[in-house]
Structures are given as C-alpha cells and as structure tokens.
Design a protein around this motif. Sequence first.
Motif, PDB file in Angstrom:
ATOM      1  N   UNK A  32       0.842  -1.268  -0.044  1.00 41.28           N
ATOM      2  CA  UNK A  32       0.019  -0.092  -0.218  1.00 41.28           C
ATOM      3  C   UNK A  32       0.786   1.537   0.184  1.00 41.28           C
ATOM      4  N   UNK A  33       0.834   2.103  -1.072  1.00 39.85           N
ATOM      5  CA  UNK A  33       1.939   3.176  -1.332  1.00 39.85           C
ATOM      6  C   UNK A  33       1.247   4.240  -0.624  1.00 39.85           C
ATOM      7  N   UNK A  34       1.983   5.474  -0.515  1.00 35.95           N
ATOM      8  CA  UNK A  34       1.636   6.521   0.200  1.00 35.95           C
ATOM      9  C   UNK A  34       0.334   7.238  -0.519  1.00 35.95           C
ATOM     10  N   UNK A  35       0.409   7.358  -1.836  1.00 37.17           N
ATOM     11  CA  UNK A  35      -0.836   7.781  -2.657  1.00 37.17           C
ATOM     12  C   UNK A  35      -2.134   7.016  -2.327  1.00 37.17           C
ATOM     13  N   UNK A  36      -2.055   5.610  -2.188  1.00 41.26           N
ATOM     14  CA  UNK A  36      -3.247   4.778  -2.016  1.00 41.26           C
ATOM     15  C   UNK A  36      -3.595   5.202  -0.485  1.00 41.26           C
ATOM     16  N   UNK A  37      -2.493   5.000   0.187  1.00 36.75           N
ATOM     17  CA  UNK A  37      -3.187   5.413   1.537  1.00 36.75           C
ATOM     18  C   UNK A  37      -3.774   6.708   1.987  1.00 36.75           C
ATOM     19  N   UNK A  38      -3.275   7.503   1.187  1.00 35.81           N
ATOM     20  CA  UNK A  38      -3.983   8.933   1.260  1.00 35.81           C
ATOM     21  C   UNK A  38      -5.401   8.925   0.640  1.00 35.81           C
ATOM     22  N   UNK A  39      -5.528   8.246  -0.376  1.00 31.50           N
ATOM     23  CA  UNK A  39      -6.767   8.096  -1.039  1.00 31.50           C
ATOM     24  C   UNK A  39      -7.871   7.272  -0.174  1.00 31.50           C
ATOM     25  N   UNK A  40      -7.422   6.257   0.683  1.00 27.88           N
ATOM     26  CA  UNK A  40      -8.031   5.491   1.531  1.00 27.88           C
ATOM     27  C   UNK A  40      -8.619   6.344   2.629  1.00 27.88           C
ATOM     28  N   UNK A  41      -7.851   7.227   3.168  1.00 28.13           N
ATOM     29  CA  UNK A  41      -8.219   8.171   4.204  1.00 28.13           C
ATOM     30  C   UNK A  41      -9.407   8.999   3.551  1.00 28.13           C
ATOM     31  N   UNK A  42      -9.300   9.494   2.646  1.00 31.96           N
ATOM     32  CA  UNK A  42     -10.325  10.531   1.788  1.00 31.96           C
ATOM     33  C   UNK A  42     -11.775   9.730   1.457  1.00 31.96           C
ATOM     34  N   UNK A  43     -11.381   8.527   0.990  1.00 35.85           N
ATOM     35  CA  UNK A  43     -12.538   7.807   0.213  1.00 35.85           C
ATOM     36  C   UNK A  43     -13.178   6.563   1.110  1.00 35.85           C
ATOM     37  N   UNK A  44     -12.471   6.426   2.139  1.00 31.70           N
ATOM     38  CA  UNK A  44     -13.033   5.334   3.036  1.00 31.70           C
ATOM     39  C   UNK A  44     -12.330   5.397   4.588  1.00 31.70           C
ATOM     40  N   UNK A  45     -12.802   6.515   5.216  1.00 31.11           N
ATOM     41  CA  UNK A  45     -12.243   6.781   6.491  1.00 31.11           C
ATOM     42  C   UNK A  45     -12.267   5.865   7.469  1.00 31.11           C
ATOM     43  N   UNK A  46     -13.490   5.021   7.307  1.00 32.26           N
ATOM     44  CA  UNK A  46     -13.598   4.039   8.466  1.00 32.26           C
ATOM     45  C   UNK A  46     -12.421   3.019   8.269  1.00 32.26           C
ATOM     46  N   UNK A  47     -12.391   2.625   7.012  1.00 29.65           N
ATOM     47  CA  UNK A  47     -11.310   1.552   6.702  1.00 29.65           C
ATOM     48  C   UNK A  47      -9.854   1.785   6.999  1.00 29.65           C
ATOM     49  N   UNK A  48      -9.722   3.243   6.668  1.00 30.84           N
ATOM     50  CA  UNK A  48      -8.266   3.762   6.947  1.00 30.84           C
ATOM     51  C   UNK A  48      -8.084   3.723   8.631  1.00 30.84           C
ATOM     52  N   UNK A  49      -9.095   4.133   9.338  1.00 33.63           N
ATOM     53  CA  UNK A  49      -9.091   4.076  10.502  1.00 33.63           C
ATOM     54  C   UNK A  49      -8.897   2.724  11.363  1.00 33.63           C
ATOM     55  N   UNK A  50      -9.582   1.799  10.797  1.00 40.66           N
ATOM     56  CA  UNK A  50      -9.409   0.391  11.140  1.00 40.66           C
ATOM     57  C   UNK A  50      -7.887   0.000  10.968  1.00 40.66           C
ATOM     58  N   UNK A  51      -7.596   0.403   9.667  1.00 41.06           N
ATOM     59  CA  UNK A  51      -6.105  -0.027   9.454  1.00 41.06           C
ATOM     60  C   UNK A  51      -5.128   0.531  10.357  1.00 41.06           C
ATOM     61  N   UNK A  52      -5.175   1.789  10.536  1.00 40.40           N
ATOM     62  CA  UNK A  52      -4.267   2.375  11.625  1.00 40.40           C
ATOM     63  C   UNK A  52      -4.466   1.748  13.036  1.00 40.40           C
ATOM     64  N   UNK A  53      -5.722   1.600  13.440  1.00 41.98           N
ATOM     65  CA  UNK A  53      -5.792   1.151  14.711  1.00 41.98           C
ATOM     66  C   UNK A  53      -5.162  -0.373  14.817  1.00 41.98           C
ATOM     67  N   UNK A  54      -5.283  -1.154  13.792  1.00 41.66           N
ATOM     68  CA  UNK A  54      -4.597  -2.744  13.761  1.00 41.66           C
ATOM     69  C   UNK A  54      -3.283  -2.539  13.684  1.00 41.66           C
ATOM     70  N   UNK A  55      -2.671  -1.625  13.001  1.00 47.55           N
ATOM     71  CA  UNK A  55      -1.175  -1.232  12.782  1.00 47.55           C
ATOM     72  C   UNK A  55      -0.931  -0.986  14.272  1.00 47.55           C
ATOM     73  N   UNK A  56      -1.400  -0.192  14.772  1.00 50.33           N
ATOM     74  CA  UNK A  56      -1.135   0.485  16.110  1.00 50.33           C
ATOM     75  C   UNK A  56      -1.109  -0.589  17.222  1.00 50.33           C
ATOM     76  N   UNK A  57      -1.950  -1.492  17.174  1.00 50.25           N
ATOM     77  CA  UNK A  57      -2.013  -2.795  17.923  1.00 50.25           C
ATOM     78  C   UNK A  57      -0.840  -3.605  17.888  1.00 50.25           C
ATOM     79  N   UNK A  58      -0.572  -3.837  16.484  1.00 52.61           N
ATOM     80  CA  UNK A  58       0.445  -4.833  16.270  1.00 52.61           C
ATOM     81  C   UNK A  58       1.802  -4.081  16.593  1.00 52.61           C
ATOM     82  N   UNK A  59       2.155  -2.622  16.581  1.00 56.10           N
ATOM     83  CA  UNK A  59       3.083  -2.090  17.225  1.00 56.10           C
ATOM     84  C   UNK A  59       3.150  -2.163  18.640  1.00 56.10           C
ATOM     85  N   UNK A  60       2.195  -1.778  19.326  1.00 55.50           N
ATOM     86  CA  UNK A  60       1.857  -2.068  20.611  1.00 55.50           C
ATOM     87  C   UNK A  60       2.534  -3.385  21.291  1.00 55.50           C
ATOM     88  N   UNK A  61       2.099  -4.244  20.571  1.00 59.06           N
ATOM     89  CA  UNK A  61       2.582  -5.818  20.957  1.00 59.06           C
ATOM     90  C   UNK A  61       4.071  -6.110  20.669  1.00 59.06           C
TER      91      UNK A  61
END
Length: 130
Positions: free
Chosen positions: A87-116
């Motif tokens: 997932x490149x930067x441009x696609x990530x930015x598009x995801x945030x704009x076009x599907x914010x709930x999906x973007x937020x879920x991705x950020x939360x999942x990655x955050x949980x992985x980093x915390x672990x």
Amino acid sequence: MLAALAKRLRPQPFEPGTKLIAQNARADELFFLIEGHVDIAVRVGNAPSHRVSTVEPGTVFGELALFGHAPRTADVVAVSTGTALVLDREALDELAKDAPATHNALVMAVGASLAERLRRANAEIRALSR
C-alpha cells in the motif's frame, strides 16, 4: 470495508536476497506479508547490519508509512521466495479520503501490532537486564 483496502494493494513478489526496504530510505509504502519470510536488519554507523527479527506471513511491516515521513529505521530483506501486498503513500491517502472508516481500522490494527511488538521488546530487554 476490506474491498476498499484490497483494491488499493499491489502484489510484490520477491526472491531470497531482495531488499524490500532500505534503512534511511523514505517511508512511503506499507507491506502486508502474505507468503515467505523477511528479515529485519539494522545498521549502526559503518558496522555490518544485524538481524533483529524475522517476519512471518500475516504480518505488516513498514509501518512508518502510516505515521509520517521519517526515514526507514531498518533494512528488510527477503530470506525466501514470497509475496507482499503493498500500500503506497498515494493509495493510503486515497483510502483516508474515500474510506475513512477503513483507514481508521487499518491505523488501529497497525497500532495494536506495534504495541504488541513494543511489549515483547520490553520483555526481552528486562530479561537481558537480569
């Protein structure tokens, strides 16, 4: 929800020895390892790199792409044949704009992985300090 993410991912096959991420390079891609294994290796100064972990399928790496534009902190090198979804930067930015709930879920999942990972690293540091 996953469809919004899936349509933005590009497969990246790799062979052993392929450097997927170079330490100090720009962090502009997030990787989802779906097949194969990669090593995370860190270099300090001019010293040779030191492997700090091996990543298994089902793991995300390159998380810095989500959290700013800081340089990469490690090399990521393939140790086997495999495939990552990127997932490149441009696609990530598009995801945030076009599907914010999906973007937020991705950020939360990655955050949980980093915390672990941080919890495991702290446990290893405590064990080494004894």
